[in-house]
Motif scaffolding. Structure first.
Motif, PDB file in Angstrom:
ATOM      1  N   ALA A 133      -6.102  14.087  -3.493  1.00  0.00           N
ATOM      2  CA  ALA A 133      -5.393  15.471  -2.832  1.00  0.00           C
ATOM      3  C   ALA A 133      -5.849  16.673  -3.743  1.00  0.00           C
ATOM      4  O   ALA A 133      -5.931  16.857  -4.887  1.00  0.00           O
ATOM      5  CB  ALA A 133      -3.730  15.395  -2.964  1.00  0.00           C
ATOM      6  N   ALA A 134      -6.243  17.685  -2.948  1.00  0.00           N
ATOM      7  CA  ALA A 134      -6.638  19.194  -3.693  1.00  0.00           C
ATOM      8  C   ALA A 134      -5.908  19.517  -4.714  1.00  0.00           C
ATOM      9  O   ALA A 134      -6.261  19.990  -5.660  1.00  0.00           O
ATOM     10  CB  ALA A 134      -7.235  19.996  -2.704  1.00  0.00           C
ATOM     11  N   GLU A 135      -4.481  19.555  -4.412  1.00  0.00           N
ATOM     12  CA  GLU A 135      -3.482  20.180  -5.383  1.00  0.00           C
ATOM     13  C   GLU A 135      -3.540  19.345  -6.609  1.00  0.00           C
ATOM     14  O   GLU A 135      -3.257  20.040  -7.529  1.00  0.00           O
ATOM     15  CB  GLU A 135      -2.028  20.320  -4.490  1.00  0.00           C
ATOM     16  N   SER A 136      -3.988  18.193  -6.767  1.00  0.00           N
ATOM     17  CA  SER A 136      -3.846  17.200  -7.861  1.00  0.00           C
ATOM     18  C   SER A 136      -5.079  17.544  -8.680  1.00  0.00           C
ATOM     19  O   SER A 136      -5.161  16.906  -9.937  1.00  0.00           O
ATOM     20  CB  SER A 136      -3.474  15.970  -7.629  1.00  0.00           C
ATOM     21  N   VAL A 137      -6.119  18.213  -8.268  1.00  0.00           N
ATOM     22  CA  VAL A 137      -7.290  18.350  -8.965  1.00  0.00           C
ATOM     23  C   VAL A 137      -7.855  19.503  -9.444  1.00  0.00           C
ATOM     24  O   VAL A 137      -7.543  20.556  -8.773  1.00  0.00           O
ATOM     25  CB  VAL A 137      -8.368  17.505  -7.984  1.00  0.00           C
ATOM     26  N   ARG A 138      -7.804  19.872 -10.670  1.00  0.00           N
ATOM     27  CA  ARG A 138      -8.424  21.006 -11.226  1.00  0.00           C
ATOM     28  C   ARG A 138      -9.604  20.947 -12.028  1.00  0.00           C
ATOM     29  O   ARG A 138      -9.924  19.980 -12.636  1.00  0.00           O
ATOM     30  CB  ARG A 138      -7.245  21.569 -12.297  1.00  0.00           C
ATOM     31  N   HIS A 139     -10.568  21.936 -12.076  1.00  0.00           N
ATOM     32  CA  HIS A 139     -11.849  21.686 -12.773  1.00  0.00           C
ATOM     33  C   HIS A 139     -11.369  21.554 -14.425  1.00  0.00           C
ATOM     34  O   HIS A 139     -12.394  21.129 -15.080  1.00  0.00           O
ATOM     35  CB  HIS A 139     -12.697  23.119 -12.554  1.00  0.00           C
ATOM     36  N   ALA A 207     -19.258  26.702 -10.644  1.00  0.00           N
ATOM     37  CA  ALA A 207     -18.767  26.435 -11.674  1.00  0.00           C
ATOM     38  C   ALA A 207     -18.867  24.692 -11.901  1.00  0.00           C
ATOM     39  O   ALA A 207     -19.033  24.187 -13.179  1.00  0.00           O
ATOM     40  CB  ALA A 207     -16.800  26.394 -11.580  1.00  0.00           C
ATOM     41  N   ALA A 208     -18.997  23.990 -11.009  1.00  0.00           N
ATOM     42  CA  ALA A 208     -19.421  22.537 -10.856  1.00  0.00           C
ATOM     43  C   ALA A 208     -20.495  22.453 -11.521  1.00  0.00           C
ATOM     44  O   ALA A 208     -20.925  21.372 -12.311  1.00  0.00           O
ATOM     45  CB  ALA A 208     -18.937  21.821  -9.638  1.00  0.00           C
ATOM     46  N   ALA A 209     -21.564  23.326 -10.787  1.00  0.00           N
ATOM     47  CA  ALA A 209     -22.896  23.026 -11.361  1.00  0.00           C
ATOM     48  C   ALA A 209     -23.158  23.344 -13.012  1.00  0.00           C
ATOM     49  O   ALA A 209     -23.866  22.763 -13.478  1.00  0.00           O
ATOM     50  CB  ALA A 209     -23.806  24.043 -10.550  1.00  0.00           C
TER      51      ALA A 209
END
Length: 273
Positions: A133-139, A207-209
Motif C-alpha cells: 500500500a502506497a501510504e505505508s511505503v516511504r523512500h 530519488a529512486a535512481a
C-alpha cells in the motif's frame, strides 16, 4: 503457466516498454515462448552464447558487415546492457510509484521471451510484485518499520540478478568496470524514460535512481554534475566499435564524448538489443 497479465499498476506501461511487464503465478509451469532468465547465468548453457551471437549479427548487419567483423566483447557488452536495462527498469518504475516488490527477486523468478530490437517480453511473479500500500511505503523508511525501502530494493537487485548477469558476461573479456557502468547507465536511462513519460513523477524517479547509484557497486561508475545533475558514466559500453573503423556514434552518457567534443545518440542507456 505464465499468463499475459497487466502489470501491478497501469501506470507502469505508460512509462514505456522497458518498464512494462507481465505476471505469472509463483512456481507455475514454464511454457513456450517463456524461458527463465536464469538460463543466461548457468555455466555451460548455450543460451548466453546464442544471445551474444544474435546481438553480434544484428550489430554487424546495421553496418553491412559480417558478424565476425564485430568484436565479441562489443556484442557481449551491448547484450548485457540491454538485459540489465530490462531487469532494472520495471523495478525503478515500481519504486517510483512506491509499489515496491514484497520480496527479493532472483533470475530464476524472471521469465523472458528472447527477442532482439528493443524491450523483450518480461514476466515477474505476481506474488512478489503486488505493490505494498502506497501510504505505508516511504523512500526513507525507518529501520523496523516493516516496509522495504528503495535502498533494500537496490541491494536485493544489484547483489542478486544484476550481479549474476555481470558475472555471466565477464568471461567474454568485458571488464567488470564496463559491465557495472552498463548497470549505472541502465538505472539513469530508466529514470530518464520515466521522467519523460510522466514529468510529474520526476522527483520520485530521480530519488529512486539516486538511491541505486549510491550503492557501493555503482558509486564509482559515474559522475553526476552538481549543477544540473547530468549523468556521465566513467566507462563506455563499446557500441561505437561495431562500426567500421570504430567510428560509430557514442551514447549521450558516454565518457568518451568529452574527447570527441560532439553530441552522441540518446543517453537513455537502454542497450536496445
Amino acid at each position: 503457466m505464465t499468463e499475459p497479465a497487466a502489470a501491478p499498476s497501469p501506470h507502469l506501461a505508460a512509462f514505456g516498454p522497458f518498464c512494462a511487464f507481465e505476471t505469472h503465478a509463483d512456481g507455475s509451469d514454464l511454457t513456450p515462448p517463456w524461458r527463465k532468465l536464469s538460463e543466461l547465468a548457468v555455466e555451460g548453457n548455450s543460451a548466453l552464447r546464442e544471445r551474444v551471437a544474435s546481438v553480434r549479427a544484428s550489430l554487424a548487419a546495421n553496418y553491412g558487415r559480417p558478424p565476425e567483423a564485430v568484436e565479441l566483447r562489443v556484442a557481449a557488452s551491448v547484450a548485457h546492457l540491454g538485459l540489465v536495462a530490462r531487469v532494472i527498469s520495471p523495478a525503478l518504475g515500481l519504486a517510483t510509484l512506491h509499489g515496491l516488490p514484497s520480496r527479493p527477486l532472483t533470475l530464476g523468478d524472471l521469465r523472458w521471451g528472447s527477442a532482439l530490437g528493443g524491450a523483450f517480453r518480461l514476466s515477474l511473479p505476481l506474488e512478489a510484485v503486488t505493490p505494498v500500500a502506497a501510504e505505508s511505503v516511504r523512500h526513507d523508511c525507518a529501520a523496523g518499520s516493516g516496509t522495504r525501502p528503495v535502498s533494500t530494493l537496490a541491494e536485493d537487485l544489484l547483489a542478486g540478478p544484476v550481479q549474476d548477469l555481470v558475472a555471466a558476461f565477464a568471461p567474454f573479456s568485458v571488464s567488470r568496470h564496463i559491465l557495472w557502468g552498463n548497470v549505472a547507465s541502465a538505472v539513469n536511462g530508466a529514470a530518464t524514460g520515466i521522467t519523460a513519460a510522466a514529468p510529474s513523477l520526476a522527483h520520485p524517479a530521480r530519488a529512486a535512481a539516486l538511491t541505486f547509484l549510491q550503492h557501493p557497486q555503482l558509486r564509482n561508475t559515474h559522475t553526476l554534475n552538481p549543477h544540473n545533475a547530468r549523468f556521465t558514466r566513467r566507462s563506455c559500453c563499446l557500441i561505437y566499435r561495431a562500426a567500421p573503423g570504430g567510428a560509430g556514434a557514442l551514447c549521450g552518457d558516454c565518457v568518451l564524448l568529452h574527447g570527441r567534443g560532439g553530441a552522441g545518440r540518446s543517453g537513455r542507456g537502454r542497450g536496445g538489443r
